[in-house]
Design a protein around this motif. Structure first.
Motif, PDB file in Angstrom:
ATOM      1  N   ASP A 149       0.826  -1.331  -0.025  1.00 53.26           N
ATOM      2  CA  ASP A 149      -0.040  -0.005  -0.129  1.00 53.26           C
ATOM      3  C   ASP A 149       0.974   1.141   0.219  1.00 53.26           C
ATOM      4  OD1 ASP A 149      -2.295  -1.395   0.097  1.00 53.26           O
ATOM      5  OD2 ASP A 149      -2.216  -1.784   2.429  1.00 53.26           O
ATOM      6  N   ALA A 150       0.913   2.026  -1.220  1.00 54.13           N
ATOM      7  CA  ALA A 150       1.862   3.025  -1.345  1.00 54.13           C
ATOM      8  C   ALA A 150       0.929   4.388  -1.103  1.00 54.13           C
ATOM      9  CB  ALA A 150       2.275   3.133  -2.502  1.00 54.13           C
ATOM     10  N   PRO A 151       1.436   5.406  -0.905  1.00 54.31           N
ATOM     11  CA  PRO A 151       0.648   6.626  -0.952  1.00 54.31           C
ATOM     12  C   PRO A 151       0.218   7.086  -2.415  1.00 54.31           C
ATOM     13  CG  PRO A 151       2.570   7.028   0.145  1.00 54.31           C
ATOM     14  CD  PRO A 151       2.866   5.630  -0.543  1.00 54.31           C
ATOM     15  N   TYR A 152      -1.173   7.601  -2.401  1.00 52.45           N
ATOM     16  CA  TYR A 152      -1.831   7.973  -3.618  1.00 52.45           C
ATOM     17  C   TYR A 152      -0.659   8.672  -4.577  1.00 52.45           C
ATOM     18  CZ  TYR A 152      -2.835  12.497  -1.666  1.00 52.45           C
ATOM     19  OH  TYR A 152      -3.081  13.720  -1.441  1.00 52.45           O
ATOM     20  N   GLU A 153      -0.901   8.761  -5.889  1.00 53.57           N
ATOM     21  CA  GLU A 153       0.243   9.037  -6.533  1.00 53.57           C
ATOM     22  C   GLU A 153       0.756  10.497  -6.386  1.00 53.57           C
ATOM     23  OE1 GLU A 153       0.904   9.192 -11.634  1.00 53.57           O
ATOM     24  OE2 GLU A 153      -0.878   8.519 -10.672  1.00 53.57           O
ATOM     25  N   ALA A 154      -0.108  11.478  -6.356  1.00 53.67           N
ATOM     26  CA  ALA A 154       0.223  12.840  -6.009  1.00 53.67           C
ATOM     27  C   ALA A 154       1.264  13.078  -4.783  1.00 53.67           C
ATOM     28  CB  ALA A 154      -0.979  13.902  -6.324  1.00 53.67           C
ATOM     29  N   LEU A 155       0.558  12.252  -3.773  1.00 61.27           N
ATOM     30  CA  LEU A 155       1.241  12.345  -2.386  1.00 61.27           C
ATOM     31  C   LEU A 155       2.672  11.792  -2.571  1.00 61.27           C
ATOM     32  CD1 LEU A 155       1.340  13.394   0.295  1.00 61.27           C
ATOM     33  CD2 LEU A 155       0.118  11.334   1.089  1.00 61.27           C
ATOM     34  N   GLY A 156       2.728  10.559  -3.084  1.00 62.21           N
ATOM     35  CA  GLY A 156       3.971   9.864  -3.397  1.00 62.21           C
ATOM     36  C   GLY A 156       5.064  10.437  -4.172  1.00 62.21           C
ATOM     37  N   GLU A 157       4.641  11.471  -5.198  1.00 65.69           N
ATOM     38  CA  GLU A 157       5.458  12.258  -6.052  1.00 65.69           C
ATOM     39  C   GLU A 157       6.037  13.598  -5.087  1.00 65.69           C
ATOM     40  OE1 GLU A 157       3.357  13.301  -9.375  1.00 65.69           O
ATOM     41  OE2 GLU A 157       3.585  11.139 -10.348  1.00 65.69           O
ATOM     42  N   ALA A 158       5.056  14.029  -4.306  1.00 62.13           N
ATOM     43  CA  ALA A 158       5.516  15.352  -3.452  1.00 62.13           C
ATOM     44  C   ALA A 158       6.157  14.795  -2.180  1.00 62.13           C
ATOM     45  CB  ALA A 158       4.347  16.019  -3.323  1.00 62.13           C
ATOM     46  N   ALA A 159       6.186  13.649  -1.573  1.00 63.49           N
ATOM     47  CA  ALA A 159       6.785  13.598  -0.301  1.00 63.49           C
ATOM     48  C   ALA A 159       7.768  12.290  -0.711  1.00 63.49           C
ATOM     49  CB  ALA A 159       5.486  13.328   0.751  1.00 63.49           C
ATOM     50  N   GLU A 160       8.734  11.962   0.581  1.00 67.50           N
ATOM     51  CA  GLU A 160       9.586  10.865   0.708  1.00 67.50           C
ATOM     52  C   GLU A 160       8.367   9.858   1.048  1.00 67.50           C
ATOM     53  OE1 GLU A 160      12.283  10.534  -0.547  1.00 67.50           O
ATOM     54  OE2 GLU A 160      12.676  12.589  -1.017  1.00 67.50           O
ATOM     55  N   GLN A 161       8.816   8.505   1.196  1.00 71.52           N
ATOM     56  CA  GLN A 161       8.056   7.503   1.586  1.00 71.52           C
ATOM     57  C   GLN A 161       9.029   6.582   2.688  1.00 71.52           C
ATOM     58  OE1 GLN A 161       5.968   5.031  -1.371  1.00 71.52           O
ATOM     59  NE2 GLN A 161       6.181   6.659  -2.831  1.00 71.52           N
ATOM     60  N   GLY A 162       8.242   5.998   3.702  1.00 70.93           N
ATOM     61  CA  GLY A 162       8.772   5.142   4.516  1.00 70.93           C
ATOM     62  C   GLY A 162       7.730   4.162   5.105  1.00 70.93           C
ATOM     63  N   ILE A 189      12.340  -0.163   0.153  1.00 72.78           N
ATOM     64  CA  ILE A 189      11.632   0.876   0.835  1.00 72.78           C
ATOM     65  C   ILE A 189      12.141   1.086   2.425  1.00 72.78           C
ATOM     66  CG2 ILE A 189       9.480   1.762   1.512  1.00 72.78           C
ATOM     67  CD1 ILE A 189       9.885   1.715  -1.449  1.00 72.78           C
ATOM     68  N   PRO A 190      12.718   2.135   2.609  1.00 67.57           N
ATOM     69  CA  PRO A 190      13.313   2.376   4.028  1.00 67.57           C
ATOM     70  C   PRO A 190      12.043   2.479   5.062  1.00 67.57           C
ATOM     71  CG  PRO A 190      13.716   4.357   3.108  1.00 67.57           C
ATOM     72  CD  PRO A 190      12.965   3.385   1.768  1.00 67.57           C
ATOM     73  N   SER A 191      12.372   2.332   6.254  1.00 64.21           N
ATOM     74  CA  SER A 191      11.185   2.288   7.055  1.00 64.21           C
ATOM     75  C   SER A 191      11.092   4.202   7.551  1.00 64.21           C
ATOM     76  CB  SER A 191      11.860   1.903   8.568  1.00 64.21           C
ATOM     77  OG  SER A 191      12.677   2.717   9.122  1.00 64.21           O
ATOM     78  N   LEU A 192       9.727   4.429   7.955  1.00 62.72           N
ATOM     79  CA  LEU A 192       9.426   5.776   8.181  1.00 62.72           C
ATOM     80  C   LEU A 192      10.744   6.542   9.050  1.00 62.72           C
ATOM     81  CD1 LEU A 192       7.322   8.003   7.962  1.00 62.72           C
ATOM     82  CD2 LEU A 192       6.637   7.211  10.182  1.00 62.72           C
ATOM     83  N   ALA A 193      11.068   5.608  10.062  1.00 62.23           N
ATOM     84  CA  ALA A 193      11.994   6.084  11.101  1.00 62.23           C
ATOM     85  C   ALA A 193      13.372   6.241  10.436  1.00 62.23           C
ATOM     86  CB  ALA A 193      12.194   5.039  12.277  1.00 62.23           C
ATOM     87  N   LEU A 194      13.785   5.150   9.646  1.00 63.29           N
ATOM     88  CA  LEU A 194      15.055   5.407   8.835  1.00 63.29           C
ATOM     89  C   LEU A 194      15.102   6.742   8.019  1.00 63.29           C
ATOM     90  CD1 LEU A 194      17.805   4.397   8.207  1.00 63.29           C
ATOM     91  CD2 LEU A 194      16.810   2.780   6.453  1.00 63.29           C
ATOM     92  N   LYS A 195      14.028   6.716   7.109  1.00 59.88           N
ATOM     93  CA  LYS A 195      13.895   7.722   6.168  1.00 59.88           C
ATOM     94  C   LYS A 195      14.333   9.362   6.940  1.00 59.88           C
ATOM     95  CE  LYS A 195      14.153   9.378   2.116  1.00 59.88           C
ATOM     96  NZ  LYS A 195      15.207   9.152   1.291  1.00 59.88           N
TER      97      LYS A 195
END
Length: 598
Positions: A149-162, A189-195
């Motif tokens: 489950d990834a962030p929706y496309e616009a959010l995924g492009e605007a923000a980093e992911q963890g 995909i790094p963890s939210l904490a690592l990113k």
């Protein structure tokens, strides 16, 4: 018990206890105690701020299920009020996958991309699937990503992911952090904490730190810096209302996520098995450990089990047939010492099973105590069975108190008094009487002798036909043992007169004894072969007593000058000088006849 047999038993016992630890039966207890022992609260550096979707925010804004994405967009806008006061990183511990209304989605993506300091959450679903090895063979991978489950496309492009995956251990406790996950397309995909930690270092111009020691699946042991509620938390409602100014968050890490019980984002962790920790608190602990580079490496079980096996062998050697006091001291030393060693290793970056050594040592300690007790009981029974036929009950009790070490079996030079007694005229009498009558008379005679010996604390060595041998002064030292021997002889002489009267009435026959007593050194112990041995005495002292008895007329007691000197004025004797010639004795060996004990 042979050395090899003893060693095999010790190896087997240590192996069984080691296998018990390896089986996992005690893992829940070990993990619970280890968590309590290892995890220590420590103050964070204040660079991480929690912004919670808490009960106050739910009351002010409304039920969380009715929130649009505009709420999170407004929170990002409030935090990123300006370049001068923006946070180093804003990590959203909320999964925004899939599109909803266009305006809310667009605004959230716009605010997330304004300064490039936002990390959006993603999550993977793990399961079992067939995987292809490098050799071309297929195998069942129980830890494969079956959905993502990834962030929706616009959010995924605007923000980093963890990713925000939190994986509980087999006991339902969260104590490991998943550093990163691999997708089928090759992405890591790094963890939210690592990113978040990487972006914080980048913002402050710091070098990227070393990564924690993760296992093959990417998990690493997380040392929590606090329990639930330790870290600073601010209500999202206060951020939106401006109650907390934006510059308060400048240069810090801001975590936004559920902070209310009803939102079901909490776990029992190694920091506290009773109070649940919210998901963003877990992320905050992981971020803090990554920033501090406060890592611990779990020592592989194989290494720990091998070390445990050899330690248990040494412990067993220390417990084996030791006194309870010594065994208890060693047990306490090993248990307390192992706890101190585990703590020392933890402070040096290694995590060991805390209970394996104490539990394993305790099992062997209790087992050895029980074994030693059973061995002592068997030894006590063996001693009792061996000596109760020969010595008085009080001597048996003394032997049991002293233990087998006090016996010094196998041959010991000891000064003893030896008595021989024989029925005079027994052979002619046996020729004239029926065999059954002979047995009855013999039993009466032997019973009398046994009673006299045991009553006076002697050791009945053996019966040889109608003769008997006894000694005093062994197996344990006795006071005035010579007088005990003389009293036994006198009792036999007196008892023979009463026995003769009874046998005269029943069979028309009488019995009388010839008795000899001598004192001196003899070898006392278990004499014989490995398969058949007797507890007896041998030596010239024994031979001399036998020859005194052989020369004693019916109804008389012959003693040596050594015996008379020991008894002193407590007896009345008649010296026969050297008129009685004893076989094997030189001229001048004085023989005396015991007349009376005074």
């Amino acid at each position: 018990m042979g050395k090899y047999r003893k060693f095999l038993i010790m190896v087997l016992a240590a192996g069984l206890v080691t296998a018990l630890m390896a089986s996992g039966i005690l893992d829940h207890a070990d993990l619970a105690v280890s968590d309590r022992f290892y995890q220590r609260r420590s103050a964070s550096d204040g660079e991480i701020v929690l912004v919670g979707i808490d009960q106050k925010a739910l009351e002010d804004i409304g039920p969380y299920s009715q929130w649009g994405r505009e709420v999170m967009a407004a929170a990002l806008a409030a935090l990123n009020e300006s370049e001068a006061c923006r946070p180093a990183v804003i990590a959203m511990d909320v999964l925004y996958s899939g599109e909803t209304d266009g305006a809310g989605d667009a605004r959230l993506a716009e605010e997330a991309g304004r300064y490039g300091n936002v990390v959006a959450a993603c999550a993977a679903v793990f399961g079992s699937s067939l995987a292809e090895a490098e050799t071309g063979e297929y195998y069942l991978d129980n830890f494969s990503v079956t959905a993502f489950d990834a962030p929706y496309e616009a959010l995924g492009e605007a923000a980093e992911q963890g990713h925000i995956n939190a994986m509980l251990d087999r006991d339902g406790i969260l104590r490991h952090h998943l550093l990163e996950i691999g997708l089928e397309d090759g992405r890591r995909i790094p963890s939210l904490a690592l990113k978040t930690a990487e972006m914080y270092r980048e913002y402050h111009g710091m070098e990227q730190g070393t990564l924690p020691p993760a296992d093959a699946r990417g998990f690493w042991y997380l040392p929590f810096c606090g329990v639930p509620g330790d870290m600073e938390a601010i209500s999202l409602s206060d951020v939106l209302s401006g109650k907390v100014p934006a510059d308060y968050f400048a240069g810090k890490i801001v975590l936004i996520g559920p902070y209310a019980a009803g939102l079901q984002d909490s776990y029992l962790t190694a920091a506290d098995h009773a109070a649940p920790m919210y998901g963003m608190e877990f992320q905050a602990n992981a971020i803090q450990a990554l920033l501090w580079e406060d890592y611990r490496r779990e020592v592989p079980d194989g290494i720990q089990l091998t070390a445990l096996f050899f330690l248990l062998l040494l412990a067993l050697a220390g417990f084996w047939k030791r006194k309870v006091r010594l065994s208890t001291g060693l047990w306490l030393l090993l248990c307390i010492g192992s706890a101190g060693f585990c703590r020392l290793m933890y402070d040096r970056g290694l995590v060991l099973h805390l209970l394996w050594i104490p539990l394993g040592v305790t099992v062997l300690y209790v087992g050895c105590i029980a074994f030693n007790y059973m061995q002592a009981s068997l030894e006590k029974r063996r001693i009792t069975n061996t000596f109760e036929r020969y010595v008085a009950p009080e001597i048996v009790r003394e032997i049991l108190r002293e233990g087998t070490g006090g016996l010094e079996l196998g041959g010991k030079l000891t000064r003893i008094a030896v008595l021989f007694v024989d029925v005079r005229g027994f052979t002619p009498m046996s020729e004239r009487l029926k065999p059954t009558q002979v047995v009855e008379i013999l039993n009466c005679y032997l019973s009398l002798i046994s009673d006299c010996i045991l009553k006076n604390g002697g050791t009945l060595d053996k019966f040889v036909g109608d003769a008997a041998m006894a000694f005093w002064g062994a197996p344990l030292p006795q006071e005035d043992y010579v007088m005990h021997a003389l009293k036994a002889a006198a009792d036999m002489a007196e008892g023979s007169r009463a026995l003769s009267q009874e046998l005269l009435k029943r069979y028309g026959r009488t019995v009388s004894f010839g008795i000899g007593v001598h004192v001196g050194e003899a070898v006392v112990g278990n004499i014989g072969s490995a398969k058949r041995m007797d507890y007896t005495a041998i030596g010239d002292t024994v031979n001399t007593a036998a020859r005194l008895e052989a020369n004693a007329p019916a109804g008389t007691i012959y003693i040596s000058r050594a015996v008379a000197d020991e008894a002193g004025e407590r007896i009345r004797t008649t010296s026969l000088g050297d008129t009685v010639k004893l076989k094997g004795k030189k001229e001048g060996f004085e023989v005396l006849c015991l007349e009376e004990i005074l």
